[in-house]
Design a protein around this motif. Structure first.
Motif, short mmCIF file in Angstrom:
data_model
loop_
_atom_site.label_atom_id
_atom_site.label_comp_id
_atom_site.label_asym_id
_atom_site.label_seq_id
_atom_site.Cartn_x
_atom_site.Cartn_y
_atom_site.Cartn_z
N ARG A 118 83.62 0.83 57.43
CA ARG A 118 84.27 2.11 57.70
C ARG A 118 83.20 3.19 57.57
NH1 ARG A 118 87.09 6.36 55.08
NH2 ARG A 118 88.92 7.05 56.27
N CYS A 119 82.88 3.82 58.70
CA CYS A 119 81.82 4.82 58.74
C CYS A 119 82.45 6.21 58.81
CB CYS A 119 80.90 4.59 59.94
SG CYS A 119 79.52 5.73 60.02
N ARG A 120 82.13 7.03 57.81
CA ARG A 120 82.66 8.38 57.75
C ARG A 120 81.64 9.37 58.30
NH1 ARG A 120 82.47 11.67 53.31
NH2 ARG A 120 81.95 9.84 52.04
N ILE A 121 82.10 10.29 59.14
CA ILE A 121 81.23 11.27 59.80
C ILE A 121 81.57 12.66 59.29
CG2 ILE A 121 80.49 12.24 62.01
CD1 ILE A 121 81.51 9.61 63.29
N ASP A 122 80.54 13.39 58.90
CA ASP A 122 80.72 14.78 58.46
C ASP A 122 79.66 15.61 59.15
OD1 ASP A 122 81.27 17.14 57.24
OD2 ASP A 122 80.64 16.53 55.24
N LEU A 123 80.01 16.18 60.30
CA LEU A 123 79.05 16.91 61.13
C LEU A 123 79.73 18.07 61.82
CD1 LEU A 123 76.33 17.28 62.63
CD2 LEU A 123 77.09 15.55 64.26
N ALA A 124 79.49 19.28 61.34
CA ALA A 124 79.94 20.52 62.00
C ALA A 124 81.38 20.39 62.50
CB ALA A 124 78.98 20.88 63.12
N ALA A 179 86.49 9.24 60.56
CA ALA A 179 85.96 7.92 60.23
C ALA A 179 86.17 6.99 61.40
CB ALA A 179 86.62 7.37 58.98
N ILE A 180 85.27 6.01 61.53
CA ILE A 180 85.35 4.97 62.54
C ILE A 180 85.29 3.62 61.83
CG2 ILE A 180 84.38 4.06 64.68
CD1 ILE A 180 82.95 6.69 65.09
N GLU A 181 86.18 2.71 62.18
CA GLU A 181 86.20 1.39 61.56
C GLU A 181 85.82 0.34 62.58
OE1 GLU A 181 89.93 0.72 59.72
OE2 GLU A 181 89.74 2.38 58.29
N ALA A 182 85.20 -0.73 62.10
CA ALA A 182 84.77 -1.80 62.99
C ALA A 182 84.58 -3.08 62.20
CB ALA A 182 83.47 -1.43 63.70
N LEU A 231 78.62 2.44 67.26
CA LEU A 231 79.89 3.16 67.28
C LEU A 231 79.69 4.51 67.94
CD1 LEU A 231 81.06 2.44 63.60
CD2 LEU A 231 81.36 1.02 65.64
N THR A 232 80.66 4.94 68.72
CA THR A 232 80.52 6.20 69.45
C THR A 232 81.71 7.12 69.13
OG1 THR A 232 81.67 5.31 71.40
CG2 THR A 232 79.27 5.10 71.32
#
Length: 707
Positions: free
Chosen positions: A266-272, A277-280, A290-291
């Motif tokens: 589970r990849c969490r994104i914190d950008l502006a 989050a994206i799971e795979a 992941l896109t």
């Protein structure tokens, strides 16, 4: 075979004399008896004598064997060969310890990491006599030493090891060994020793050779690698193209599963403007991208992180990675031409109309049309210093360009701008040749332009060959030649292949084998050439012109994207915006992450050759985001992190290190695993057990010999 306690062997050898002495000293003396007849007694005596003799020798053998086994057990035999470089040192010894401090050394499980074991081993190798001079080389992206040369200050070296820790860098073994070899070559000690303590990660140490180490130096490899460590990492975070405000931008996050089982991440994104989050699910030993589509509402520099949530693996340092990106305002194209804008139709007329449509891809087309400006300039009337700032420069019928203009174009290409040149006249060949001379080795076109050999006018040419899988023709599908069969090209020049350029840069050829389109990297930017007169060709009114021109323009924009990622500990060089003048006051700050130890962020100064300010930083520190600011805003940001290769924890085995990378010299190999096995070696305990069994056998032999 060697022994942990050699003194026990000597004592055991001396103790073997005792049972032999007891055997002969306790031998019974014959006693005389007066008997009338001894025939039957003689037979009994002979039988008893033979049995006693066998018993005595058996008892002697068992007693000697028990003493030998007891002595060997106390001596603690070690079945492994002794190390080339022992832990202790006596006499005049010069010892250099190369200690790997790369990010992978922080990997481990159960609270035990490769680094903690490396620290303990390094301290052991410094537990030496007073006649030893030593030094430590910390092997990171650049080697660092405690002292400038070998020193007898062993307490200082021990303290340096205790205070050190892994850094977010890769290891550069060759540089570390070169420095260690140079220090050892400068001393005249009787013994010269090199100890290399590392996890011997395959990606860093796979090409290692010892050719830089003097031949008279004894080399000991000491591995602290831990087998079968599962690790999932973020290898990279980037955008496919530089984002444009108001338009969808594709964020790409590359993940790697360096383990033998399937992993859920589970990849969490914190950008502006993007949080989520994206799971795979990732298969073993695979990478996956992941896109996420992001639309930025404001232009300028943006920064953030991608992090793996609850990722309990061997290395936590690669579970997050920073990103910094400049969101570009609406695209600006500069059309450089001598053609009159009122000349309709003309090549520049078709280009300008097509570019307006190609660049205006925003859903809010009416709102964006004013911002996405295409500006015409006449190179005869406007000096290049007065040209407006742009993202892509398009040259169509520009005529003969001055040296000042060509120098300006060269500087823009070096800084990452895109350049589209429509070559239709002989003067265009001269311009390109002069531009190539200014750029030198940075520009190696696949072909040069020259007039047709027979002097005939080029017309009614058609497409002969294209690279259908390459941009821009990939937009037409796998069989891209078919849609272009009705297109006829006129104008342009004949072409001749160069020795320096790559043939793959030629994307399309015409029926006379001349090049129609090529795309070449120049500095940080790209140059595309269309070899035809668009005003005399029917391509501009064909349905394929707009999508191909749009793809080509987007490719040139992608080439102009600034590289915002940098590797920790490795030189960083960034060209700042050309709008900054030599006298601007800039300040550097840490946006997120670690602060440089010396509170310095490199240097920034004007470069006449590049035509802009240049930010150079020899050794950026650990993972973080750093910015250069003018009085109003950030002018440049850089995200630093360890190279993705540090996430692959596979190590070289003993055979490769000792046989392949040692250049046929004799070296030693030890490992923390071997040492723990030696310390817990059960051989001595089995010898003690055998000794006890021998004593029991002696008692049994004595008991049955009396029966």
């Amino acid at each position: 075979m060697s022994f942990l306690h050699w003194w026990a062997v000597g004592i055991g050898a001396a103790a073997l004399v005792a049972p032999i002495a007891v055997h002969f000293l306790t031998k019974p003396k014959p006693i005389a008896f007066s008997l009338s007849t001894i025939r039957f007694l003689q037979e009994v005596i002979e039988q008893r004598k033979a049995r006693s003799r066998f018993r005595d020798w058996l008892i002697l053998l068992l007693r000697g064997l028990c003493i030998a086994l007891l002595a060997l057990g106390l001596a603690r035999p070690l079945l492994k060969q002794p190390p080339m470089v022992p832990i202790g040192a006596t006499g005049e010894t010069a010892r250099v310890i190369v200690l790997d401090v790369s990010q992978s050394m922080g990997a481990g499980s159960g609270g035990v990491t490769a680094w903690t074991q490396a620290q303990a081993s390094g301290l052991q190798y410094l537990d030496v006599g007073s006649g030893t001079k030593a030094n430590i080389v910390f092997a990171g992206a650049r080697p660092r030493t405690v002292f400038d040369s070998l020193s007898p200050n062993l307490p200082g070296l021990r303290e340096a090891i205790k205070q050190s820790k892994p850094v977010s860098e890769r290891a550069e073994p060759r540089a570390a060994l070169e420095l260690a070899g140079r220090m050892l070559a400068e001393v005249n000690h009787e013994k010269k020793e090199l100890v290399i303590i590392s996890d011997f990660q395959r990606s860093n140490w796979g090409s290692l050779f010892l050719d830089l180490v003097p031949a008279d130096v004894k080399v000991q490899f000491h591995s602290v690698a831990q087998p079968e460590l599962a690790n999932v990492a973020i290898n990279g975070i980037r955008f496919a193209t530089e984002p444009i405000v108001g338009q969808p931008a594709q964020l790409e996050i590359e993940l790697a599963n360096h383990s033998s089982r399937e992993m859920s991440v589970r990849c969490r994104i914190d950008l502006a403007d993007a949080q989520g989050a994206i799971e795979a699910n990732m298969l073993p030993q695979t990478t996956q991208t992941l896109t996420k589509s992001i639309v930025f509402s404001q232009a300028g520099w943006k920064h953030g992180w991608a992090k793996l949530d609850n990722n309990l693996d061997a290395l936590a340092a690669d579970d997050e990675r920073p990103v910094a990106i400049r969101v570009r305002p609406a695209v600006k194209v500069l059309l450089v031409t001598r053609q009159n804008p009122q000349e309709v139709p003309s090549s520049s007329f078709y280009l300008e109309r097509a570019l307006h449509v190609a660049l205006d891809s925003s859903p809010n087309r009416a709102e964006q049309s004013d911002a996405q400006t295409i500006t015409r300039v006449n190179p005869l009337k406007t000096a290049i210093r007065s040209w407006p700032d742009s993202d892509v420069v398009v040259l169509d019928h520009p005529g003969s360009l001055s040296t000042e203009i060509l120098q300006g174009l060269a500087a823009q290409l070096r800084r990452g701008k895109g350049l589209l040149y429509i070559a239709s006249e002989l003067v265009d060949a001269v311009n390109l040749e002069q531009l190539a001379q200014l750029l030198g080795s940075e520009f190696q076109p696949p072909v040069t332009l020259h007039p047709a050999d027979n002097g005939s006018d080029r017309k009614d040419l058609f497409v002969r060959r294209i690279q259908s899988r390459q941009v821009p023709f990939s937009v037409l599908g796998s069989n891209s030649v078919v849609p272009l069969q009705a297109v006829r090209f006129s104008g342009g020049l004949a072409t001749r292949a160069t020795d320096e350029g790559l043939r793959d840069q030629v994307l399309a050829e015409l029926s006379d084998t001349s090049t129609l389109l090529y795309l070449s990297s120049v500095g940080a930017g790209q140059l595309a050439l269309i070899n035809a007169d668009l005003g005399r060709s029917n391509w501009t009114v064909h349905p394929t012109f707009l999508p191909i021109l749009s793809e080509l323009t987007q490719t040139l924009l992608a080439g102009s994207g600034e590289t915002t990622q940098a590797a920790c500990g490795e030189p960083l060089v960034r060209m700042l915006p050309p709008s900054l003048n030599d006298g601007v006051v800039l300040t550097a700050t840490t946006v997120e992450g670690s602060t440089p130890i010396d509170d310095r962020y490199g240097s920034w100064e004007w470069s006449a050759g590049q035509g802009s300010m240049v930010w150079s930083w020899p050794e950026p520190p650990g993972a973080g985001i750093y910015a250069l600011n003018d009085p109003t805003s950030a002018v440049c940001m850089v995200a630093t992190s360890a190279p993705s290769l540090e996430a692959d924890l596979q190590s070289l085995d003993e055979e490769i290190l000792v046989e392949r990378v040692t250049d046929q010299r004799t070296v030693g190999f030890t490992s923390t695993k071997q040492q723990s096995q030696e310390k817990s070696d059960a051989t001595w305990s089995w010898l003690i057990v055998a000794c006890l069994l021998g004593l029991i056998a002696e008692i049994v032999a004595l008991r049955f010999s009396r029966m």
